[in-house]
Design a protein around this motif. Structure first.
Motif, PDB file in Angstrom:
ATOM      1  N   VAL A 182      20.981  80.069 131.697  1.00  8.08           N
ATOM      2  CA  VAL A 182      22.397  80.341 131.451  1.00  8.08           C
ATOM      3  C   VAL A 182      22.580  81.845 131.307  1.00  8.08           C
ATOM      4  N   LEU A 208      28.530  75.967 126.056  1.00  6.31           N
ATOM      5  CA  LEU A 208      28.092  77.329 125.769  1.00  6.31           C
ATOM      6  C   LEU A 208      28.290  77.658 124.294  1.00  6.31           C
ATOM      7  N   ALA A 248      30.597  83.475 132.611  1.00  7.49           N
ATOM      8  CA  ALA A 248      29.365  82.735 132.327  1.00  7.49           C
ATOM      9  C   ALA A 248      28.961  81.954 133.566  1.00  7.49           C
ATOM     10  N   ILE A 275      25.639  85.079 130.447  1.00 18.60           N
ATOM     11  CA  ILE A 275      26.969  85.473 129.965  1.00 18.60           C
ATOM     12  C   ILE A 275      27.112  86.968 130.222  1.00 18.60           C
ATOM     13  N   THR A 301      26.174  78.604 134.318  1.00 16.53           N
ATOM     14  CA  THR A 301      25.187  77.666 133.801  1.00 16.53           C
ATOM     15  C   THR A 301      24.408  77.067 134.955  1.00 16.53           C
ATOM     16  N   ALA A 320      22.979  76.855 125.483  1.00 15.08           N
ATOM     17  CA  ALA A 320      23.930  75.741 125.635  1.00 15.08           C
ATOM     18  C   ALA A 320      23.212  74.429 125.361  1.00 15.08           C
TER      19      ALA A 320
END
Length: 249
Positions: free
Chosen positions: A196, A228, A186, A198, A188, A223
């Motif tokens: 964000v 998350l 991930a 993933i 951010t 998030a």
């Protein structure tokens, strides 16, 4: 036009034999299977080891396919089969997560986006297929770095795209260790402020990581409380496992 080079044919035969099963093979086994003198085999194997097509286990002395050859094979799959096998699952991931879905592979030290599904809403979006993402600042890239057969980190200095981008190689390596441990990555706001991402690895029938699939969306959605939302991780991992099963058929 009909002539062939005997040493190349013999090298190809060695590679085919090593690829035919999961176990490592010694010189005696290779010589018996191929009907070649051990001295001839030693010379060819030394060359194959030097160029990275074959690796020798230092403990047993036996041989297996090398990372360079596996990487070449993975590259072929990336451009010829991965996108075709992944399209339906990427569409499903976008629909399930309500975010944009991305599939990428490693190419010349960057993430090459080979498929991109728009977020399923009426917002203005730009197709990103064919663009490159930095490996150290993207979730797709972290997955691909973590499982790269070469194990090569991006060259320093690492560019900062935002104030959250990992620019310390040691910090990046620690992050990649976590990716390998938990099986997903991930980021951010490391590539784009307010976003964000993933991602999870896609493997072929040999268990080699040949790509990554992921989602990208606003930090407020993925998030919202500063942490998350793990349901999105499960969506991404489910898609990655589905594609991996498809490639194994």
């Amino acid at each position: 036009m009909g002539e062939t080079i005997q040493s190349v044919e013999r090298a190809a035969a060695i590679l085919r034999l090593l690829a035919s099963g999961p176990r490592q093979l010694g010189v005696a086994e290779l010589a018996k299977a191929l009907g070649l003198p051990k001295g001839t085999l030693h010379g060819i194997l030394r060359t194959l080891v030097r160029v990275g097509f074959v690796e020798q286990d230092q403990a047993t002395g036996k041989y297996r396919l090398g990372a360079t050859l596996l990487h070449l094979g993975s590259s072929y799959l990336d451009v010829n089969e991965l996108r075709t096998r992944s399209i339906n699952w990427a569409d499903a991931l976008a629909g399930r997560s309500r975010e944009s879905a991305w599939i990428g592979t490693l190419h010349e030290g960057h993430v090459l986006v080979i498929h991109h599904v728009f977020r399923p809403d009426d917002s203005m979006q730009t197709l990103q297929v064919g663009t490159y993402l930095p490996t150290h600042a993207s979730a797709l890239g972290k997955v691909l770095l973590a499982y790269d057969p070469y194990g090569e980190a991006p060259a320093a200095p690492l560019r900062a795209y935002t104030k959250a981008t990992l620019t310390d190689p040691k910090a990046l390596e620690a992050e990649l260790d976590q990716v390998r441990t938990r099986g997903w990555a991930a980021e951010t706001e490391e590539l784009t402020e307010g976003e964000v991402a993933i991602a999870a690895p896609i493997k072929d029938a040999r268990g080699i990581v040949v790509g990554a699939i992921g989602i990208r969306g606003a930090v407020e959605r993925l998030a919202s409380d500063g942490a998350l939302h793990m349901e999105y991780v499960s969506y991404v991992r489910d898609a990655a496992r589905a594609i991996t099963r498809a490639l194994a058929r």
